[in-house]
Design a protein around this motif. Sequence first.
Motif, mmCIF file in Angstrom:
data_model
loop_
_atom_site.group_PDB
_atom_site.id
_atom_site.type_symbol
_atom_site.label_atom_id
_atom_site.label_comp_id
_atom_site.label_asym_id
_atom_site.label_seq_id
_atom_site.Cartn_x
_atom_site.Cartn_y
_atom_site.Cartn_z
ATOM 1 N N ILE A 78 0.857 -1.183 0.000
ATOM 2 C CA ILE A 78 0.000 0.000 0.000
ATOM 3 C C ILE A 78 0.893 1.232 0.000
ATOM 4 O O ILE A 78 1.817 1.338 0.819
ATOM 5 N N GLU A 79 0.620 2.136 -0.916
ATOM 6 C CA GLU A 79 1.335 3.410 -0.984
ATOM 7 C C GLU A 79 0.363 4.503 -0.589
ATOM 8 O O GLU A 79 -0.686 4.667 -1.226
ATOM 9 N N VAL A 80 0.699 5.247 0.450
ATOM 10 C CA VAL A 80 -0.159 6.312 0.963
ATOM 11 C C VAL A 80 0.405 7.653 0.531
ATOM 12 O O VAL A 80 1.601 7.922 0.699
ATOM 13 N N GLU A 81 -0.474 8.466 -0.054
ATOM 14 C CA GLU A 81 -0.106 9.825 -0.478
ATOM 15 C C GLU A 81 -1.172 10.785 0.038
ATOM 16 O O GLU A 81 -2.158 11.045 -0.645
ATOM 17 N N GLY A 82 -0.999 11.249 1.261
ATOM 18 C CA GLY A 82 -1.990 12.134 1.863
ATOM 19 C C GLY A 82 -3.275 11.377 2.152
ATOM 20 O O GLY A 82 -3.266 10.348 2.811
ATOM 21 N N ASP A 83 -4.394 11.881 1.616
ATOM 22 C CA ASP A 83 -5.698 11.233 1.807
ATOM 23 C C ASP A 83 -6.066 10.318 0.645
ATOM 24 O O ASP A 83 -7.235 9.995 0.443
ATOM 25 N N GLU A 84 -5.060 9.882 -0.102
ATOM 26 C CA GLU A 84 -5.256 8.958 -1.212
ATOM 27 C C GLU A 84 -4.205 7.857 -1.083
ATOM 28 O O GLU A 84 -3.096 8.096 -0.623
ATOM 29 N N ALA A 85 -4.582 6.657 -1.469
ATOM 30 C CA ALA A 85 -3.648 5.535 -1.400
ATOM 31 C C ALA A 85 -3.918 4.584 -2.558
ATOM 32 O O ALA A 85 -5.010 4.577 -3.142
ATOM 33 N N PHE A 86 -2.902 3.792 -2.860
ATOM 34 C CA PHE A 86 -3.000 2.795 -3.920
ATOM 35 C C PHE A 86 -2.504 1.474 -3.361
ATOM 36 O O PHE A 86 -1.494 1.435 -2.661
ATOM 37 N N GLY A 87 -3.243 0.407 -3.661
ATOM 38 C CA GLY A 87 -2.885 -0.887 -3.108
ATOM 39 C C GLY A 87 -2.808 -1.979 -4.154
ATOM 40 O O GLY A 87 -3.504 -1.948 -5.168
ATOM 41 N N GLU A 88 -1.935 -2.934 -3.876
ATOM 42 C CA GLU A 88 -1.816 -4.156 -4.667
ATOM 43 C C GLU A 88 -1.901 -5.305 -3.672
ATOM 44 O O GLU A 88 -1.025 -5.463 -2.821
ATOM 45 N N VAL A 89 -2.992 -6.070 -3.751
ATOM 46 C CA VAL A 89 -3.265 -7.135 -2.792
ATOM 47 C C VAL A 89 -3.424 -8.448 -3.562
ATOM 48 O O VAL A 89 -4.327 -8.584 -4.391
ATOM 49 N N GLU A 104 -16.927 -29.928 -7.265
ATOM 50 C CA GLU A 104 -15.670 -29.569 -7.899
ATOM 51 C C GLU A 104 -15.048 -28.436 -7.095
ATOM 52 O O GLU A 104 -15.758 -27.631 -6.497
ATOM 53 N N GLU A 105 -13.740 -28.395 -7.096
ATOM 54 C CA GLU A 105 -13.028 -27.325 -6.414
ATOM 55 C C GLU A 105 -12.407 -26.407 -7.462
ATOM 56 O O GLU A 105 -11.735 -26.871 -8.381
ATOM 57 N N VAL A 106 -12.660 -25.132 -7.308
ATOM 58 C CA VAL A 106 -12.141 -24.127 -8.230
ATOM 59 C C VAL A 106 -11.275 -23.164 -7.423
ATOM 60 O O VAL A 106 -11.713 -22.647 -6.389
ATOM 61 N N VAL A 107 -10.048 -22.947 -7.868
ATOM 62 C CA VAL A 107 -9.160 -21.999 -7.213
ATOM 63 C C VAL A 107 -8.806 -20.909 -8.211
ATOM 64 O O VAL A 107 -8.394 -21.197 -9.341
ATOM 65 N N ILE A 108 -8.993 -19.684 -7.784
ATOM 66 C CA ILE A 108 -8.670 -18.526 -8.609
ATOM 67 C C ILE A 108 -7.627 -17.718 -7.854
ATOM 68 O O ILE A 108 -7.764 -17.484 -6.650
ATOM 69 N N ALA A 109 -6.596 -17.297 -8.544
ATOM 70 C CA ALA A 109 -5.562 -16.471 -7.930
ATOM 71 C C ALA A 109 -5.396 -15.209 -8.758
ATOM 72 O O ALA A 109 -5.602 -15.212 -9.967
ATOM 73 N N GLY A 110 -5.045 -14.142 -8.090
ATOM 74 C CA GLY A 110 -4.837 -12.886 -8.806
ATOM 75 C C GLY A 110 -4.425 -11.795 -7.847
ATOM 76 O O GLY A 110 -3.916 -12.062 -6.763
ATOM 77 N N ARG A 111 -4.674 -10.568 -8.271
ATOM 78 C CA ARG A 111 -4.360 -9.439 -7.409
ATOM 79 C C ARG A 111 -5.395 -8.348 -7.616
ATOM 80 O O ARG A 111 -5.940 -8.175 -8.705
ATOM 81 N N TYR A 112 -5.672 -7.670 -6.534
ATOM 82 C CA TYR A 112 -6.561 -6.513 -6.576
ATOM 83 C C TYR A 112 -5.693 -5.269 -6.656
ATOM 84 O O TYR A 112 -4.751 -5.109 -5.869
ATOM 85 N N LEU A 113 -5.994 -4.412 -7.591
ATOM 86 C CA LEU A 113 -5.332 -3.110 -7.708
ATOM 87 C C LEU A 113 -6.389 -2.067 -7.388
ATOM 88 O O LEU A 113 -7.325 -1.871 -8.169
ATOM 89 N N ASP A 114 -6.264 -1.441 -6.230
ATOM 90 C CA ASP A 114 -7.317 -0.551 -5.750
ATOM 91 C C ASP A 114 -6.788 0.836 -5.433
ATOM 92 O O ASP A 114 -5.629 1.008 -5.068
ATOM 93 N N ARG A 115 -7.696 1.791 -5.536
ATOM 94 C CA ARG A 115 -7.442 3.175 -5.130
ATOM 95 C C ARG A 115 -8.324 3.436 -3.917
ATOM 96 O O ARG A 115 -9.492 3.053 -3.897
ATOM 97 N N TYR A 116 -7.752 4.061 -2.913
ATOM 98 C CA TYR A 116 -8.453 4.335 -1.664
ATOM 99 C C TYR A 116 -8.458 5.843 -1.407
ATOM 100 O O TYR A 116 -7.532 6.543 -1.804
ATOM 101 N N GLU A 117 -9.487 6.288 -0.719
ATOM 102 C CA GLU A 117 -9.560 7.677 -0.272
ATOM 103 C C GLU A 117 -9.939 7.712 1.198
ATOM 104 O O GLU A 117 -10.745 6.894 1.652
ATOM 105 N N LYS A 118 -9.363 8.678 1.892
ATOM 106 C CA LYS A 118 -9.745 8.916 3.281
ATOM 107 C C LYS A 118 -10.726 10.084 3.288
ATOM 108 O O LYS A 118 -10.399 11.189 2.852
ATOM 109 N N ARG A 119 -11.942 9.807 3.730
ATOM 110 C CA ARG A 119 -12.983 10.821 3.829
ATOM 111 C C ARG A 119 -13.560 10.776 5.232
ATOM 112 O O ARG A 119 -13.850 9.692 5.735
ATOM 113 N N ASP A 120 -13.765 11.925 5.804
ATOM 114 C CA ASP A 120 -14.336 12.013 7.165
ATOM 115 C C ASP A 120 -13.621 11.095 8.149
ATOM 116 O O ASP A 120 -14.229 10.469 9.000
ATOM 117 N N GLY A 121 -12.309 10.969 7.957
ATOM 118 C CA GLY A 121 -11.495 10.193 8.884
ATOM 119 C C GLY A 121 -11.459 8.703 8.632
ATOM 120 O O GLY A 121 -10.858 7.969 9.409
#
Length: 125
Positions: A78-89, A104-121
């Motif tokens: 997670i990279e935090v830049e003020g009240d905005e952040a970017f994550g790779e999970v 049947e068993e199904v397994v999925i793998a990957g990554r989430y690329l998300d943008r976050y904002e801090k609002r009202d704390g």
Amino acid sequence: MHERIETLLAKQEIYELACRYSRGLDRLDAELLLSVFHLDGWCEYGFSNCSPKGYATYCITALQDHEANQHMIGNTLIEVEGDEAFGEVYFNAYHKVRGESGFEEVVIAGRYLDRYEKRDGHWKM
């Protein structure tokens, strides 16, 4: 030093968003799933591009007929830049689904690329 502590707290809060996201999926809890998003956000997952409410509905509908679901998160940057952040999970998702000859068993793998904002704390996607 205070800024570094604030950054660590932000990263922890964002990490817990990913945990609640996974829990919401596994428990088919649309309210919990929605709680990680700012409701004016936009979800782009390739197979579903819509509002958080539309995405939550899509997920719960897709997962409700499974015998079991388990979403696990791994590497989290997670990279935090003020009240905005970017994550790779990174994630692994296990699904036990009914097939023609039993389960049947199904397994999925990957990554989430998300943008976050801090609002009202509070941080959200």
